[in-house]
Design an enzyme around this catalytic site. Structure first.
Site, PDB file in Angstrom:
ATOM      1  N   ILE A   1       0.872  -1.168   0.000  1.00 51.86           N
ATOM      2  CA  ILE A   1       0.000   0.000   0.000  1.00 51.86           C
ATOM      3  C   ILE A   1       0.906   1.214   0.000  1.00 51.86           C
ATOM      4  CG2 ILE A   1      -0.276  -0.105   2.509  1.00 51.86           C
ATOM      5  CD1 ILE A   1      -3.107   1.200   2.036  1.00 51.86           C
TER       6      ILE A   1
ATOM      7  N   GLU B   1       1.831  -6.268   7.304  1.00 49.40           N
ATOM      8  CA  GLU B   1       3.030  -6.071   8.101  1.00 49.40           C
ATOM      9  C   GLU B   1       3.526  -4.653   7.865  1.00 49.40           C
ATOM     10  OE1 GLU B   1       6.274  -8.201   5.203  1.00 49.40           O
ATOM     11  OE2 GLU B   1       5.013  -9.454   6.483  1.00 49.40           O
TER      12      GLU B   1
ATOM     13  N   TYR C   1      -2.780   2.462  10.995  1.00 52.03           N
ATOM     14  CA  TYR C   1      -3.340   1.133  11.170  1.00 52.03           C
ATOM     15  C   TYR C   1      -3.993   0.979  12.544  1.00 52.03           C
ATOM     16  CZ  TYR C   1      -0.452   0.273   7.054  1.00 52.03           C
ATOM     17  OH  TYR C   1       0.132   0.343   5.816  1.00 52.03           O
TER      18      TYR C   1
END
Length: 141
Positions: free
Chosen positions: A68, A100, A112
């Site tokens: 990403i 990860e 995140y």
């Protein structure tokens, strides 16, 4: 707008990869992800320009975010959040998302965490420079 990546997007995707990521993929790897139905590959496009992308391995009840990235000029404008929320919608509450992240990538770790990912494991000395990788999971059920 978020849409599926096409082969015509590859040049812009590789530029974003080079400018934004430490774990680079080749043009061939990105092309393979476009044509392989086991992958979800989406881009964020605005005014005819690609500003970000996400590549996900779709494992039916699990989705693993493999890459990403958002162009440096467009970071911190919510594009990464939009891309991840799009993947959540694609998953249709069927399971979990995994990814990860490098332990020293503070902005990504914060993103995140804010999106509900939980740190479930650490891979020490994972990256070439010795940085650890945190394995994160978000349950979508």
């Amino acid at each position: 707008m978020i849409r599926r990546a096409t082969e015509q997007d590859l040049a812009e995707i590789v530029v974003i990869d080079t400018e934004s990521l430490h774990n680079h993929w080749s043009l061939v790897s990105y092309n393979d992800a476009i044509v392989d139905s086991n992958y979800w590959f989406f881009v964020y496009e605005e005014n005819g320009a690609i500003h970000g992308f996400v590549v996900v391995l779709n494992l039916d009840t699990e989705a693993e975010v493999l890459q990403i990235a958002v162009s440096p000029q467009q970071q911190r404008q919510g594009i990464g959040t939009l891309l991840l929320k799009h993947i959540e919608q694609e998953m249709e509450h069927r399971g979990s998302m995994f990814l990860e992240v490098a332990s020293n990538n503070d902005s990504a770790c914060a993103l995140y965490t804010n999106l509900g990912f939980e740190d479930i494991a650490v891979r020490h000395n994972y990256y070439d420079d010795g940085t650890a990788a945190h394995i994160l999971r978000k349950d979508l059920k």
